[in-house]
Design an enzyme around this catalytic site. Sequence first.
Site, PDB file in Angstrom:
ATOM      1  N   GLU A 299       4.819   8.600  10.732  1.00 35.49           N
ATOM      2  CA  GLU A 299       5.817   8.862   9.517  1.00 35.49           C
ATOM      3  C   GLU A 299       6.041  10.558   9.627  1.00 35.49           C
ATOM      4  O   GLU A 299       5.045  11.075   9.587  1.00 35.49           O
ATOM      5  CB  GLU A 299       5.165   8.583   8.219  1.00 35.49           C
ATOM      6  CG  GLU A 299       5.251   6.903   8.373  1.00 35.49           C
ATOM      7  CD  GLU A 299       4.394   6.344   7.101  1.00 35.49           C
ATOM      8  OE1 GLU A 299       4.232   7.082   6.065  1.00 35.49           O
ATOM      9  OE2 GLU A 299       4.187   4.985   7.103  1.00 35.49           O
TER      10      GLU A 299
ATOM     11  N   ARG B 101      -0.092  -1.327   6.665  1.00 35.80           N
ATOM     12  CA  ARG B 101      -0.050   0.051   6.886  1.00 35.80           C
ATOM     13  C   ARG B 101       0.918   0.102   8.442  1.00 35.80           C
ATOM     14  O   ARG B 101       0.826  -0.954   9.229  1.00 35.80           O
ATOM     15  CB  ARG B 101      -1.443   0.556   7.319  1.00 35.80           C
ATOM     16  CG  ARG B 101      -2.038   1.020   6.097  1.00 35.80           C
ATOM     17  CD  ARG B 101      -1.509   2.369   5.691  1.00 35.80           C
ATOM     18  NE  ARG B 101      -2.040   2.920   4.665  1.00 35.80           N
ATOM     19  CZ  ARG B 101      -1.491   2.855   3.441  1.00 35.80           C
ATOM     20  NH1 ARG B 101      -0.403   2.397   3.195  1.00 35.80           N
ATOM     21  NH2 ARG B 101      -2.085   3.529   2.331  1.00 35.80           N
TER      22      ARG B 101
ATOM     23  N   HIS C 257       8.196   4.574   2.872  1.00 37.92           N
ATOM     24  CA  HIS C 257       6.900   4.303   2.484  1.00 37.92           C
ATOM     25  C   HIS C 257       6.925   4.687   0.831  1.00 37.92           C
ATOM     26  O   HIS C 257       6.228   5.525   0.198  1.00 37.92           O
ATOM     27  CB  HIS C 257       6.079   5.348   2.923  1.00 37.92           C
ATOM     28  CG  HIS C 257       4.523   5.152   2.936  1.00 37.92           C
ATOM     29  ND1 HIS C 257       3.860   5.567   3.966  1.00 37.92           N
ATOM     30  CD2 HIS C 257       3.917   4.447   1.905  1.00 37.92           C
ATOM     31  CE1 HIS C 257       2.592   5.058   3.798  1.00 37.92           C
ATOM     32  NE2 HIS C 257       2.465   4.408   2.298  1.00 37.92           N
TER      33      HIS C 257
END
Length: 335
Positions: free
Chosen positions: A277, A248, A296
């Site tokens: 992000e 993460r 991601h």
Amino acid sequence: MKIIIHPAVDPDRLAAFRASAPEASWVNATTASEAESAIVDADAFLGKITAPMLAVANRLRWVQSFTASLEHYMFPELIAHPCILTNTRGLFGDVIADQVMGYVLCFARNLHTYVRRQLEHRYEPVGSESARVDFAAGPGTVNAIDRATIDLREATLGIVGFGQIGGEIARRASAFGMHVRAVDRFPDRREVPAGIDAVWDVERLPQLLAWSEFVVIAAPHTPETARLFDRRMFLHMRPNGYLINIGRGAIVVLDDLVTALRDGLIAGAALDVFEQEPLPADHPLWDFPNVILTPHTAGYSPVIARRHTQLLIENLKRFASGQPLANVVDKALWF
């Protein structure tokens, strides 16, 4: 038995869910207000529950998250509530482990650099920049080009978080002949695959970092892991060490990572997740030649949607028949 779904799922998935618990009444709620009205007498909830929904739920026994990560899911009332929470962990291990080994191979064989040089029409081996290149050098000659590669059979890989994803990474790295160790919050509960050196307690993380040529973060975002990798942790890493984060984004302090790269504390990094992000277009990480950035996507695969549905169906069957549920979460720990 009454089961609420929110956000609503498509008709095919709904039909599959209904078939797994045909005796239940179902509400496939398209809006939060619809879910809030229906949850009053519901036994189970699938999807994204909120504090207002939970506040009016009088007999809720089970909540199934549609996601594996729970940092955007948890709230104090849910933690305190007696309902069982389950997530979708276990779907991504092999898929994400494949991407991790892709990063490792790029760094070991300089593939990320050669992709850039191809765009520049530049035929030049890594390691030749400050030395004369002798393309006719015979076997047994060790030169700068040889030293610019990494022999994975002699390399060390440390895994931070030895859950299902960490275990799959370990199996693949071991298949390449790498030496593998890990740290985990519950080392005694983990199955250690053959060929893995050890799984240590998290207190030995600094020791793992000092040992590892490749450090892979495979831990979830929890109150204990948030901003875990700051400058203090980078000081424990080897100057020829590479950081890989597929866990993460909140675990790695990006400003400290940038400083560590600029100061030569580590050799490079590969990141699939970020504190923010999307990563801003003007972020300095974009310009490091020894950094690999992916948006991601480590968990992307055609197999995931099918696995996701199958997992939910299995848990619905278990709930309907009174069997123990899969993927029960310790709500206080967020995983």
